[in-house]
Design an enzyme around this catalytic site. Sequence first.
Site, PDB file in Angstrom:
ATOM      1  N   ASP A   1       0.963  -1.256  -0.082  1.00 57.66           N
ATOM      2  CA  ASP A   1       0.003  -0.010   0.092  1.00 57.66           C
ATOM      3  C   ASP A   1       1.023   1.153   0.102  1.00 57.66           C
ATOM      4  O   ASP A   1       1.439   1.448   1.123  1.00 57.66           O
ATOM      5  CB  ASP A   1      -0.861   0.059   1.217  1.00 57.66           C
ATOM      6  CG  ASP A   1      -1.868  -0.941   1.309  1.00 57.66           C
ATOM      7  OD1 ASP A   1      -1.711  -2.036   0.583  1.00 57.66           O
ATOM      8  OD2 ASP A   1      -3.132  -0.772   1.779  1.00 57.66           O
TER       9      ASP A   1
ATOM     10  N   LYS B   1      -7.065   3.882  -2.417  1.00 54.22           N
ATOM     11  CA  LYS B   1      -7.367   3.922  -1.030  1.00 54.22           C
ATOM     12  C   LYS B   1      -7.437   5.049  -0.603  1.00 54.22           C
ATOM     13  O   LYS B   1      -6.678   5.858  -1.035  1.00 54.22           O
ATOM     14  CB  LYS B   1      -6.147   2.721  -0.455  1.00 54.22           C
ATOM     15  CG  LYS B   1      -6.331   2.875   1.046  1.00 54.22           C
ATOM     16  CD  LYS B   1      -5.151   2.041   1.310  1.00 54.22           C
ATOM     17  CE  LYS B   1      -4.913   2.044   3.144  1.00 54.22           C
ATOM     18  NZ  LYS B   1      -3.834   1.249   3.463  1.00 54.22           N
TER      19      LYS B   1
ATOM     20  N   LYS C   1     -10.169   0.591  -1.646  1.00 55.11           N
ATOM     21  CA  LYS C   1     -10.121   0.158  -0.416  1.00 55.11           C
ATOM     22  C   LYS C   1     -10.441   1.440   0.640  1.00 55.11           C
ATOM     23  O   LYS C   1     -10.135   2.487   0.377  1.00 55.11           O
ATOM     24  CB  LYS C   1      -8.637  -0.081  -0.104  1.00 55.11           C
ATOM     25  CG  LYS C   1      -8.294  -0.619   1.397  1.00 55.11           C
ATOM     26  CD  LYS C   1      -6.894  -1.420   1.515  1.00 55.11           C
ATOM     27  CE  LYS C   1      -6.716  -1.314   3.071  1.00 55.11           C
ATOM     28  NZ  LYS C   1      -5.223  -1.893   3.245  1.00 55.11           N
TER      29      LYS C   1
END
Length: 236
Positions: A93, A155, A184
């Site tokens: 991430d 995200k 996300k």
Amino acid sequence: MPTERELAATIDHAILKPELTRADVDAELDIAAEWGVFSVCVRPSDIPHAVERLAGTGVAVGTVIGFPHGTTSTAAKVAETRQAIADGAAEVDMVVNIAALRSGFDDVVVADIRAVVDAADGHVTKVILETALLDDEQIERGSRLTEAGGAHFVKTSTGFAGGGATVPHVELMRRTVGADVQVKASGGVRSYADALAMIDAGATRLGTSGSAVILGEARRVDAGAGATGAVDDTSY
């Protein structure tokens, strides 16, 4: 409405606070294994230990890149990504270069993302926009640039910038990217109701440190008992 098992399959259990000791980390890894979440997201230095401790549990190990501000150089992010994969991370991430995104330097943002995607060598790459620091135009543009850079997920948040996921932001991100890019939601997902709201808005993965509370509520719902309670999820 997802079952406990279906909801667990959406959760990346966050273990990212800088002050966590090894004992703290182990306790969180055990929670992740007990509840059967999809993955843990650990600090880069914790990857080898997490991989070893979770071996055989079915819980994947992910990590963060350029965390939490995204302002490290692309070369540093690439090196960090390669090391993370070598240490056993299944997913990364990365934090977008927030300053470049806010400045309108779209070519810089795409190149930064693409470099990390390439360094991840096929492993799932998620791009954290840090929506609390962006307006809607910047969120929409950041989502498009994430897709252009070849990442698998866009995200919302790190959880370290004073704000987390919101339903309108998740909906905006979902509308902006194509079907090949997932969303996300992370930061502020504290309860079963929060998790359902993010999934209904279009998220397919949830970042939270409150997995036990959320999945405990899901278990009660599965059993027909209803859901109550929340967790202080300020870390992710």
